[in-house]
Design a protein around this motif. Sequence first.
Motif, PDB file in Angstrom:
ATOM      1  N   GLU A 191       0.871  -1.180   0.000  1.00  0.00           N
ATOM      2  CA  GLU A 191       0.000   0.000   0.000  1.00  0.00           C
ATOM      3  C   GLU A 191       0.909   1.230   0.000  1.00  0.00           C
ATOM      4  N   ASN A 192       1.213   1.708  -1.177  1.00  0.00           N
ATOM      5  CA  ASN A 192       2.143   2.827  -1.310  1.00  0.00           C
ATOM      6  C   ASN A 192       1.375   4.144  -1.178  1.00  0.00           C
ATOM      7  N   ASN A 193       1.339   4.664   0.051  1.00  0.00           N
ATOM      8  CA  ASN A 193       0.671   5.942   0.277  1.00  0.00           C
ATOM      9  C   ASN A 193       1.657   7.108   0.218  1.00  0.00           C
ATOM     10  N   GLY A 194       2.850   6.842  -0.330  1.00  0.00           N
ATOM     11  CA  GLY A 194       3.798   7.918  -0.588  1.00  0.00           C
ATOM     12  C   GLY A 194       4.840   8.142   0.480  1.00  0.00           C
ATOM     13  N   TYR A 195       4.519   7.710   1.711  1.00  0.00           N
ATOM     14  CA  TYR A 195       5.426   8.001   2.815  1.00  0.00           C
ATOM     15  C   TYR A 195       5.585   6.790   3.735  1.00  0.00           C
ATOM     16  N   ALA A 196       6.830   6.415   4.030  1.00  0.00           N
ATOM     17  CA  ALA A 196       7.112   5.441   5.070  1.00  0.00           C
ATOM     18  C   ALA A 196       7.261   6.239   6.360  1.00  0.00           C
ATOM     19  N   MET A 197       6.241   6.218   7.187  1.00  0.00           N
ATOM     20  CA  MET A 197       6.100   7.159   8.294  1.00  0.00           C
ATOM     21  C   MET A 197       6.095   8.574   7.682  1.00  0.00           C
ATOM     22  N   GLY A 198       7.137   9.355   7.891  1.00  0.00           N
ATOM     23  CA  GLY A 198       7.179  10.686   7.289  1.00  0.00           C
ATOM     24  C   GLY A 198       8.230  10.827   6.219  1.00  0.00           C
ATOM     25  N   THR A 199       8.798   9.708   5.782  1.00  0.00           N
ATOM     26  CA  THR A 199       9.892   9.749   4.815  1.00  0.00           C
ATOM     27  C   THR A 199       9.395   9.316   3.447  1.00  0.00           C
ATOM     28  N   SER A 200       9.601  10.134   2.449  1.00  0.00           N
ATOM     29  CA  SER A 200       9.116   9.829   1.110  1.00  0.00           C
ATOM     30  C   SER A 200       9.890   8.692   0.478  1.00  0.00           C
ATOM     31  N   VAL A 201       9.237   8.016  -0.442  1.00  0.00           N
ATOM     32  CA  VAL A 201       9.868   6.905  -1.154  1.00  0.00           C
ATOM     33  C   VAL A 201      11.123   7.361  -1.877  1.00  0.00           C
ATOM     34  N   GLN A 202      11.078   8.528  -2.477  1.00  0.00           N
ATOM     35  CA  GLN A 202      12.207   9.012  -3.268  1.00  0.00           C
ATOM     36  C   GLN A 202      13.436   9.308  -2.419  1.00  0.00           C
ATOM     37  N   ARG A 203      13.243   9.475  -1.118  1.00  0.00           N
ATOM     38  CA  ARG A 203      14.375   9.735  -0.227  1.00  0.00           C
ATOM     39  C   ARG A 203      14.993   8.444   0.309  1.00  0.00           C
ATOM     40  N   THR A 204      14.355   7.317   0.046  1.00  0.00           N
ATOM     41  CA  THR A 204      14.849   6.066   0.622  1.00  0.00           C
ATOM     42  C   THR A 204      15.312   5.048  -0.410  1.00  0.00           C
ATOM     43  N   SER A 205      14.994   5.285  -1.680  1.00  0.00           N
ATOM     44  CA  SER A 205      15.339   4.259  -2.664  1.00  0.00           C
ATOM     45  C   SER A 205      15.505   4.841  -4.050  1.00  0.00           C
ATOM     46  N   ASN A 206      16.388   4.235  -4.805  1.00  0.00           N
ATOM     47  CA  ASN A 206      16.542   4.589  -6.211  1.00  0.00           C
ATOM     48  C   ASN A 206      15.377   4.034  -7.025  1.00  0.00           C
ATOM     49  N   VAL A 207      14.752   2.965  -6.523  1.00  0.00           N
ATOM     50  CA  VAL A 207      13.604   2.351  -7.187  1.00  0.00           C
ATOM     51  C   VAL A 207      12.336   2.930  -6.572  1.00  0.00           C
ATOM     52  N   THR A 208      11.624   3.733  -7.323  1.00  0.00           N
ATOM     53  CA  THR A 208      10.406   4.347  -6.803  1.00  0.00           C
ATOM     54  C   THR A 208       9.132   3.723  -7.366  1.00  0.00           C
ATOM     55  N   GLU A 209       9.244   2.975  -8.457  1.00  0.00           N
ATOM     56  CA  GLU A 209       8.111   2.185  -8.944  1.00  0.00           C
ATOM     57  C   GLU A 209       8.202   0.837  -8.243  1.00  0.00           C
ATOM     58  N   LEU A 210       7.566   0.751  -7.094  1.00  0.00           N
ATOM     59  CA  LEU A 210       7.827  -0.359  -6.184  1.00  0.00           C
ATOM     60  C   LEU A 210       7.436  -1.720  -6.745  1.00  0.00           C
ATOM     61  N   TYR A 211       6.438  -1.769  -7.628  1.00  0.00           N
ATOM     62  CA  TYR A 211       6.016  -3.061  -8.162  1.00  0.00           C
ATOM     63  C   TYR A 211       7.137  -3.750  -8.934  1.00  0.00           C
ATOM     64  N   THR A 212       8.099  -2.973  -9.433  1.00  0.00           N
ATOM     65  CA  THR A 212       9.189  -3.574 -10.215  1.00  0.00           C
ATOM     66  C   THR A 212      10.100  -4.452  -9.364  1.00  0.00           C
ATOM     67  N   LEU A 213      10.023  -4.324  -8.043  1.00  0.00           N
ATOM     68  CA  LEU A 213      10.843  -5.175  -7.184  1.00  0.00           C
ATOM     69  C   LEU A 213      10.477  -6.646  -7.350  1.00  0.00           C
ATOM     70  N   GLY A 214       9.217  -6.917  -7.624  1.00  0.00           N
ATOM     71  CA  GLY A 214       8.795  -8.295  -7.812  1.00  0.00           C
ATOM     72  C   GLY A 214       9.355  -8.914  -9.065  1.00  0.00           C
ATOM     73  N   GLU A 215       9.684  -8.074 -10.047  1.00  0.00           N
ATOM     74  CA  GLU A 215      10.192  -8.588 -11.321  1.00  0.00           C
ATOM     75  C   GLU A 215      11.562  -9.239 -11.174  1.00  0.00           C
ATOM     76  N   SER A 216      12.266  -8.893 -10.103  1.00  0.00           N
ATOM     77  CA  SER A 216      13.571  -9.514  -9.851  1.00  0.00           C
ATOM     78  C   SER A 216      13.442 -11.017  -9.628  1.00  0.00           C
ATOM     79  N   TYR A 217      12.240 -11.435  -9.227  1.00  0.00           N
ATOM     80  CA  TYR A 217      11.997 -12.848  -8.947  1.00  0.00           C
ATOM     81  C   TYR A 217      11.080 -13.470 -10.004  1.00  0.00           C
ATOM     82  N   ASP A 218      10.920 -12.786 -11.132  1.00  0.00           N
ATOM     83  CA  ASP A 218       9.994 -13.216 -12.187  1.00  0.00           C
ATOM     84  C   ASP A 218       8.565 -13.345 -11.653  1.00  0.00           C
ATOM     85  N   MET A 219       8.246 -12.563 -10.640  1.00  0.00           N
ATOM     86  CA  MET A 219       6.910 -12.573 -10.057  1.00  0.00           C
ATOM     87  C   MET A 219       6.012 -11.628 -10.845  1.00  0.00           C
ATOM     88  N   PRO A 220       4.839 -12.077 -11.289  1.00  0.00           N
ATOM     89  CA  PRO A 220       3.917 -11.152 -11.954  1.00  0.00           C
ATOM     90  C   PRO A 220       3.644  -9.957 -11.047  1.00  0.00           C
TER      91      PRO A 220
END
Length: 347
Positions: A191-220
Motif C-alpha cells: 500500500e504505497n501511500n507515498g510516505y514510510a512514516m514521514g519519509t518519502s519513497v524518493q528519499r529512501t530508494s533509487n527504485v520508486t516504482e515499487l512493483y518492479t521489485l517483484g520482477e527480480s523474482y519473475d513474479m507477476p
Amino acid sequence: MPPAGAPGSPAPRATSTDKPQFPKETYMQWYEQMMLMRKFEEKAGQLYGQQKIKGFCHLYIGQEACVAGAVSALTKGDKYITAYRDHAHPLALGTSPNAIMAELFAKATGCSKGKGGSMHIFDKSVNFVGGHGIVGAQVPMGAGIAFAEKYNKTGNLCICYMGDGAVRQGALHEAFNMAMLWKLPVIFVVENNGYAMGTSVQRTSNVTELYTLGESYDMPSEPVNAMSVEDVHNAVARAAERARAGEGPTFLEFKTYRYKGHSMSDPAKYRTKEELEDYRSRDTIESVRHTILSNNMATEEDLAAIDEKIKAQVQESVEFAETSPYPTADELFKDVYVQQDYPYIRD
C-alpha cells in the motif's frame, strides 16, 4: 503536484463512469463497507484525542478501496494479514465494530481480549490473521500461511498487505524468493501511500516504482490505482486466478494515499495542504457514491439511510467499549500457549 513520496506521479483520480463495471449489489456493498471504515476511523481519531484510546493508533482514512476491492474479489476461505494499520480489514470482513472498538479501549471484550490494542487486531472467525507491529514481519508470515493452504490443498490463498517502508526489509526478499520457488498461493500488496512514516519513497530508494521489485523474482507484478475500488477488485481477481491455478504469487503496488499522518502522533508537516486537498478530491467513497447515484442504483435517501445506520453502529461500538470491563490480572497468563497443560511452564 505529486507528493514527494509518490512513485513518479500521483495515483490517478477515482473517476466514475456512466457504464458501471459491476452490478448494483457490488457498488452498494462497497459503499457501505467503505463508509463503515471511514466513520469508524474518524470516531477512533476523536476518541484518541479525548485520551479514551491510548498507545499507538494508525488510521486508514483515504485507503478504504485497498480493502473493499480485495474482499469483493476473494472468497470466504482466503486469509488476510497486514501490518499495524489494521482496523479497516476486519471491518470489511465482518468483524463486529463493537469488538474492534473494545480492543482499541483495551477492554476484555475486544477481539484480542484487550491485550493487543490498535496494532494487533485479530479475528480467526473471519480469517483475519492479524495486524503485526514489526515492520515487514507479516511478509514471511503471509508466505507461510500460503504454504499451509497449498500443503493442505484447501484451494484458498493469502493476501498479505504491507506499507511502502516494509519493502526495504530483507525478509521481504527472502519471502519473495521462496514464494516463487514453491509457487505459493499468495498475493503480496504494498500500500504505497507515498510516505514510510514521514519519509518519502524518493528519499529512501533509487527504485520508486515499487512493483518492479517483484520482477527480480519473475513474479507477476503491476501497479494499481487504489483510489479506484474497481481497479483494486480487478487486479486482485487476476492475481487470485493465478494463485488458484497453481501459478504462484503476485505483487501488486496499490497507489493510494492516507489523509491523516502516519499515526495519531504525527502532524504530517512533511506535506502541503494543497497536496492533501488534491488527493481528497479523488476520494474513492465519493466516486462510488457518484456511480450509484448517476446510474440510479439508489437514491440520495437510500444512501442517507445507510449513513445513519453506520453512524448508529459506530456509536453503539463506543458505548459497548466504554461499558466493557478491563481484563483481569489473571489474563496475563492466558493465551500464551495453545496447549493448556504445556509441561514446561514454571510457577
